[in-house]
Design a protein around this motif. Structure first.
Motif, PDB file in Angstrom:
ATOM      1  N   SER A  59       0.847  -1.185   0.000  1.00 30.91           N
ATOM      2  CA  SER A  59       0.000   0.000   0.000  1.00 30.91           C
ATOM      3  C   SER A  59       0.883   1.236   0.000  1.00 30.91           C
ATOM      4  O   SER A  59       2.050   1.180   0.391  1.00 30.91           O
ATOM      5  N   ILE A  60       0.324   2.349  -0.424  1.00 28.97           N
ATOM      6  CA  ILE A  60       1.094   3.579  -0.597  1.00 28.97           C
ATOM      7  C   ILE A  60       0.487   4.667   0.271  1.00 28.97           C
ATOM      8  O   ILE A  60      -0.726   4.905   0.242  1.00 28.97           O
ATOM      9  N   THR A  71      -4.775   3.713   2.554  1.00 34.93           N
ATOM     10  CA  THR A  71      -3.313   3.660   2.567  1.00 34.93           C
ATOM     11  C   THR A  71      -2.797   2.421   3.295  1.00 34.93           C
ATOM     12  O   THR A  71      -1.607   2.328   3.588  1.00 34.93           O
ATOM     13  N   SER A 100       5.800  13.069  -5.322  1.00 35.25           N
ATOM     14  CA  SER A 100       4.455  12.756  -4.838  1.00 35.25           C
ATOM     15  C   SER A 100       4.335  12.850  -3.325  1.00 35.25           C
ATOM     16  O   SER A 100       3.229  12.955  -2.795  1.00 35.25           O
ATOM     17  N   GLY A 130       0.743  13.417  -4.012  1.00 37.04           N
ATOM     18  CA  GLY A 130       0.364  12.102  -4.506  1.00 37.04           C
ATOM     19  C   GLY A 130      -0.985  11.661  -3.975  1.00 37.04           C
ATOM     20  O   GLY A 130      -1.805  11.098  -4.713  1.00 37.04           O
ATOM     21  N   SER A 134      -4.447  11.031  -6.084  1.00 36.50           N
ATOM     22  CA  SER A 134      -4.969   9.669  -5.963  1.00 36.50           C
ATOM     23  C   SER A 134      -6.434   9.655  -5.547  1.00 36.50           C
ATOM     24  O   SER A 134      -7.143   8.684  -5.808  1.00 36.50           O
ATOM     25  N   TYR A 182      -6.695   5.687  -6.113  1.00 36.81           N
ATOM     26  CA  TYR A 182      -6.428   5.225  -4.748  1.00 36.81           C
ATOM     27  C   TYR A 182      -5.250   4.264  -4.649  1.00 36.81           C
ATOM     28  O   TYR A 182      -5.257   3.330  -3.851  1.00 36.81           O
ATOM     29  N   GLY A 183      -4.221   4.493  -5.465  1.00 42.30           N
ATOM     30  CA  GLY A 183      -2.973   3.752  -5.319  1.00 42.30           C
ATOM     31  C   GLY A 183      -3.035   2.299  -5.736  1.00 42.30           C
ATOM     32  O   GLY A 183      -2.157   1.519  -5.344  1.00 42.30           O
ATOM     33  N   ILE A 187       2.911   3.084  -8.208  1.00 41.20           N
ATOM     34  CA  ILE A 187       3.430   4.107  -7.297  1.00 41.20           C
ATOM     35  C   ILE A 187       3.718   5.376  -8.091  1.00 41.20           C
ATOM     36  O   ILE A 187       4.556   5.378  -9.007  1.00 41.20           O
ATOM     37  N   PHE A 452      -0.679  -4.336  -5.384  1.00 43.74           N
ATOM     38  CA  PHE A 452      -1.112  -3.057  -4.813  1.00 43.74           C
ATOM     39  C   PHE A 452      -2.508  -3.226  -4.227  1.00 43.74           C
ATOM     40  O   PHE A 452      -3.462  -3.546  -4.939  1.00 43.74           O
ATOM     41  N   ASN A 454      -5.350  -2.163  -0.734  1.00 45.16           N
ATOM     42  CA  ASN A 454      -5.729  -1.384   0.445  1.00 45.16           C
ATOM     43  C   ASN A 454      -7.082  -1.890   0.922  1.00 45.16           C
ATOM     44  O   ASN A 454      -7.685  -2.786   0.314  1.00 45.16           O
TER      45      ASN A 454
END
Length: 474
Positions: A59-60, A71, A100, A130, A134, A182-183, A187, A452, A454
């Motif tokens: 997650s980012i 996130t 970002s 970022g 997002s 939403y990431g 990235i 990726f 979340n």
């Protein structure tokens, strides 16, 4: 890789959270990205290789102001992008290239030195760039689409470790999926944003019955060529709940000069005390409304720079209580249905326990760029700020409130905003965002291993639970 506690993380090692304080979750590790581009890219390429090999989710995170675990991938790797905040302005094109992880509180002073300003952003400066793209944020900027409309391009590190540039003419599909995505597709390394001149504005405001707000907006804003930044406010005290409105707007006065002073906000402690006094106190809410009317009246005609207006911290409003938290809702209503939505709010909200602290109104033009677009025509955004106890009972009540509001919004051809609590049912998500199934299909096309992730994705990618079962209240 290594773990450290930053931002809104829990004080316990191996756990993280977001600003809602309702998403405490275990994670495998927290990785702070390098502050230099080449090092950051190589670091992230290695991290993604490690994640693919070890079947770990990624997650980012930036400032962690989303509220639904957007996130957080429980038991996965959380990438903290905040250290990556390089800023470069091309003074010929006036395009800003920004890492970002940069916060708007860093971007605004940087641009101020060049007599430039952010084109579109949230009303507060504590968010990361970022994170803002997002969620495809919007703000007070007069009659503008969301922030995606100002993105020239961005560099994206895909799950296979390839670095690509996305724009309206290059990797167009990814461009639309990542903005407001939403990431879930990669990235974001850095972004190229359009900027505008810093200008001087004079503050104006009028008070009107809430039902007159659309007509007043047309008269004082739509027909006003000097209008630049605008927001509305509704009263929230019980006596005349949502019956009064304040239309605040800033008119163009003159160009600003280079390095025009950025001063600290005035009367911060007083404002904070008045706002705190309105929590769970109807007298405090009435006092706050009257104080705001009197205070803003004294400010009418005062001059502010665009950068000054946008360089505000949300610290004034953040709840520091150990037993309660603040939750945002946001709904987008076509102009023609503004009055009907006010009536729905007046009927639905008083039936629930949540304490409504604030309603801000913004205007958003049609989004032409993103896949999960919430503004499919011109809309008024109702931004609602609720306070609730950190209990399972309060969370259940908030869930019911949210679902009732979403049903009301759907009947009025409106939409709800996705960065907040995951209280919408699967059917409500599909009804509001009919493109969600193909959005998730595209997710699998670009990320077949589902690296990726979340909580938003885990909640809605299947048609099972409609309540965030991983939420832990404390």
């Amino acid at each position: 890789m290594y773990f450290t506690d930053v931002g809104f993380s829990s004080s316990e090692k191996g756990f993280t959270n977001d600003v809602s304080r309702l998403n405490r979750s275990p994670i495998d590790s927290l990785v702070l990205v390098s502050s230099t581009a080449d090092s950051a890219i190589q670091q992230l390429i290695s991290l993604l290789s490690y994640a693919r090999t070890n079947h770990l989710q990624v997650s980012i995170a930036g400032a962690k102001h989303s509220m639904g675990g957007h996130t957080i991938a429980p038991n996965g790797i959380q990438v903290d992008m905040l250290p990556f905040r390089a800023l470069t302005l091309d003074t010929t094109t006036n395009i800003l290239t920004v890492g970002s992880g940069a916060l708007w509180s860093e971007v605004i002073p940087y641009l101020n030195h060049y007599n430039r300003a952010v084109s579109i952003m949230q009303s507060d400066n504590a968010f990361s760039v970022g994170g803002s793209i997002s969620v495809n944020c919007h703000g007070w900027q007069h009659n503008k689409p969301p922030i995606a409309s100002t993105v020239q391009s961005f560099r994206l590190l895909k799950v296979d470790g390839r670095l690509v540039t996305c724009s309206r003419t290059e990797n167009e599909e990814l461009f639309s999926l990542v903005l407001g995505g939403y990431g879930l597709f990669g990235i974001i390394i850095d972004v190229q944003l359009q900027t505008v001149p810093n200008e001087l504005y004079t503050y104006q405001r009028i008070t009107v019955p809430a039902t007159d707000y659309p007509d007043s907006y047309q008269k004082y804003i739509d027909q006003n060529p000097k209008a630049r930044m605008v927001y509305g406010r509704l009263n929230v005290n019980k006596k005349d709940f949502l019956q009064k409105a304040m239309l605040n707007y800033f008119e163009y006065k003159a160009p600003a000069t280079k390095d025009y002073p950025l001063t600290d906000p005035s009367f911060t402690k007083l404002k904070q005390s008045i706002f705190e006094g309105s929590r769970n106190d109807d007298y405090g809410k009435e006092l706050r409304w009257q104080s705001e009317k009197l205070f803003t009246k004294t400010l009418t005609g005062n001059t502010y720079s665009r950068n000054q207006i946008m360089n505000e911290s949300p610290a004034l409003y953040l709840n520091q209580s150990a037993t309660r938290t603040d939750i945002l809702h946001e709904y987008f209503i076509p102009r023609k249905n503004f009055r009907q939505f006010i009536k729905q709010l007046q009927q639905i909200i008083p039936q629930h326990q949540a304490d409504l602290l604030n309603v801000t109104i913004r205007n958003v033009y049609k989004d032409e760029d993103t896949y999960l677009r919430y503004a499919r025509e011109e809309v008024f955004a109702f931004v609602m700020f609720f306070n609730q106890p950190l209990t399972s009972e309060a969370e259940q009540d908030m869930t019911h409130l949210t679902q009732e509001l979403i049903d009301a919004v759907h009947k009025l051809n409106g939409t709800y905003y996705l960065p907040y609590r995951l209280h919408a049912t699967q059917n409500q998500l599909k009804a509001t965002y009919p493109m969600i199934d193909t959005f998730f299909q595209n997710k699998l096309k670009y990320d077949p291993q589902e690296i990726f992730q979340n909580k938003f994705y885990q909640q809605y990618k299947n048609t099972k639970s409609t309540v965030d079962s991983t939420t832990t209240l404390r």
